[in-house]
Design a protein around this motif. Structure first.
Motif, PDB file in Angstrom:
ATOM      1  N   ASP A 221       0.826  -1.116  -0.013  1.00  0.00           N
ATOM      2  CA  ASP A 221       0.205   0.074   0.151  1.00  0.00           C
ATOM      3  C   ASP A 221       0.735   1.303  -0.096  1.00  0.00           C
ATOM      4  O   ASP A 221       1.149   1.859   1.102  1.00  0.00           O
ATOM      5  CB  ASP A 221      -0.954  -0.097   1.259  1.00  0.00           C
ATOM      6  CG  ASP A 221      -1.774   1.215   1.694  1.00  0.00           C
ATOM      7  OD1 ASP A 221      -1.912   1.908   0.400  1.00  0.00           O
ATOM      8  OD2 ASP A 221      -1.983   1.553   2.539  1.00  0.00           O
ATOM      9  N   ARG A 227      -5.440   0.314   1.633  1.00  0.00           N
ATOM     10  CA  ARG A 227      -5.745  -0.949   1.009  1.00  0.00           C
ATOM     11  C   ARG A 227      -4.571  -0.874  -0.065  1.00  0.00           C
ATOM     12  O   ARG A 227      -3.952   0.000  -0.780  1.00  0.00           O
ATOM     13  CB  ARG A 227      -7.101  -0.564   0.137  1.00  0.00           C
ATOM     14  CG  ARG A 227      -8.357  -0.387   1.143  1.00  0.00           C
ATOM     15  CD  ARG A 227      -9.397  -0.437   0.303  1.00  0.00           C
ATOM     16  NE  ARG A 227      -9.469   0.675  -0.882  1.00  0.00           N
ATOM     17  CZ  ARG A 227      -9.664   0.428  -2.227  1.00  0.00           C
ATOM     18  NH1 ARG A 227     -10.346  -0.771  -2.348  1.00  0.00           N
ATOM     19  NH2 ARG A 227      -9.679   1.334  -3.229  1.00  0.00           N
ATOM     20  N   ASP A 236       0.560   1.724  -5.978  1.00  0.00           N
ATOM     21  CA  ASP A 236       0.456   0.411  -5.189  1.00  0.00           C
ATOM     22  C   ASP A 236       0.965  -0.722  -6.247  1.00  0.00           C
ATOM     23  O   ASP A 236       1.800  -1.521  -5.757  1.00  0.00           O
ATOM     24  CB  ASP A 236      -0.807   0.055  -4.679  1.00  0.00           C
ATOM     25  CG  ASP A 236      -1.466   0.792  -3.527  1.00  0.00           C
ATOM     26  OD1 ASP A 236      -0.678   1.933  -3.281  1.00  0.00           O
ATOM     27  OD2 ASP A 236      -2.329   0.640  -3.116  1.00  0.00           O
TER      28      ASP A 236
HETATM   29 CA   LIG Z   1      -3.379   1.981  -1.433  1.00  0.00          CA
END
Ligand SMILES: [Ca+2]
Length: 422
Positions: A221, A227, A236
């Motif tokens: 992340d 996330r 990411d």
């Molecule tokens: Ca992320």
């Protein structure tokens, strides 16, 4: 089949032989009933999904997440099985492979995206030690810089695709089961919603095409939103790729390998052997244009991707780290060459030993354009001569009364140029 071997034995001893026998008889009669009723095949897939759930539960997957993953799914994904069965009917030569991937467009886009994401790439370089051009090349190779993610009709719901492989493809059953469990863990962690978890037929996902188990091992992340989102977040996705390389011992500050001029004679016998660059020099291997090898004590492996008549390569450790991404010499060479071009280095010095009838990249584009204009080809014009292009060539050859062999040759191109548009 539906109980794992270990659990079956556990059952046998803990609850007695009779119960186990009854259970297996029950399974057999259910199987026989399903066999007698082909219209119930969809029910069988649903049944498989029901019976698979306890394995997912063992990995912490809740019933709610599981049913969300398969919401509305009744049948296996038949397109997955078609793609899994597909075998190319010809072998690709290294120069055709590279022509289709190390293209002027891929180089130019890579440079533009490198500028646009310069801060992200610098942060990744600082944290993982992988230079930007290598990550840009992987991004290009894996998803055409994300372009394949926009063609959603060609993508698959990953849980259903992997369940299909586990359920209906005996050769990929083990892969399907383990990757499905990993995919469900990703959903459980809340990194992506079930509806957004799209990927290839074999479960490769996002900008940098990670299968679920690799995602779990390497997902990062980088943008800090909590996330690990390789589908929508370029930071990411690129950091995840860098993490894979770093964890497989990427050597920061070093390249992937060197183009080399082999000494006279057939050096095939030395392919695959490891020596220091200094030792290779003693055997007569040189860099083209009399450049010196930096760090002569680095160890390198000889590769001759086009055989003894083509350019030689002395591959360093990082070439083999790239292969951890995709275990193919062609793939790793394309990533390395594309990365070098994006970084502004010149192309190879030595030519590939192309047969005299073979076409240049510009001619391959022209061939596809003419086949399309004449109504033989409906695919994309990308210079990559795959099955669809070869089928189109055969159709044209048949109609023109030529020998039907489907090769993208200079003769075919000449004949197409002569034929008026229909
Ligand atoms: Ca992320």
């Amino acid at each position: 089949m539906l109980l794992s071997h270990r659990r079956g034995i556990h059952l046998l001893f803990s609850r007695g032989l009779l119960l186990a026998l009854l259970l297996s008889l029950g399974a057999i009669s259910a199987w026989a009933a399903a066999k007698d009723a082909p219209e119930a095949a969809g029910g069988t897939f649903r049944q498989w999904l029901t019976e698979f759930y306890p394995l997912a539960a063992e990995q912490g997957v809740s019933a709610a997440v599981y049913s969300q993953a398969f919401a509305g799914v009744r049948e296996p994904d038949t397109r997955v099985l078609e793609k899994a069965r597909y075998q190319p009917e010809f072998t690709t030569k290294i120069w055709d492979y590279l022509d289709a991937r190390v293209t002027p467009l891929a180089i130019q886009q890579g440079q533009q995206l490198g500028n646009r994401h310069a801060r992200t790439l610098a942060a990744i370089k600082a944290r993982f030690g992988v230079r930007p051009s290598v990550l840009l090349a992987i991004w290009s190779m894996e998803s055409n810089y994300g372009a394949i993610l926009t063609r959603t009709k060609r993508l698959h719901a990953v849980p259903r695709a992997l369940a299909t492989l586990a359920y209906a493809d005996p050769r990929r059953q083990k892969f399907g089961r383990s990757q499905l469990l990993a995919a469900l863990q990703i959903l459980q962690a809340g990194d992506i919603s079930a509806a957004e978890m799209l990927g290839s037929w074999a479960g490769a996902m996002g900008h940098t095409q990670f299968i679920p188990s690799s995602y779990l091992a390497y997902g990062v992340d980088l943008d800090g939103d909590g996330r690990r989102d390789i589908w929508n977040s370029i930071p990411d996705a690129l950091a995840t790729a860098a993490n894979l390389l770093a964890k497989n011992n990427w050597q920061s500050g070093k390249t992937w390998g060197y183009e080399a001029v082999a000494p006279p004679g057939d050096q095939t016998g030395l392919v695959g052997t490891t020596k220091t660059l200094a030792q290779w020099e003693e055997l007569g291997f040189r860099r083209p244009q009399d450049q010196a090898f930096p760090r002569p004590q680095d160890r390198a492996v000889l590769k001759l991707p086009a055989g003894p008549k083509g350019p030689a390569f002395l591959m360093l450790k990082n070439f083999f780290v790239i292969k951890r991404y995709n275990n193919s010499d062609f793939y790793a060479l394309a990533v390395g060459m594309l990365a070098d071009r994006i970084a502004g280095y010149p192309p190879l010095v030595q030519p590939w030993p192309r047969p005299p009838w073979s076409l240049t990249m510009t001619e391959k584009y022209e061939l596809q354009q003419l086949l399309k204009k004449r109504g033989f080809y409906q695919g994309v014009i990308d210079g990559a001569i795959g099955s669809a292009s070869r089928r189109a060539i055969r159709a044209f050859q048949q109609q023109a009364g030529l020998a039907v062999e489907g090769k993208p040759s200079r003769d075919v191109l000449r004949a197409l140029r002569r034929q008026p548009s229909s």
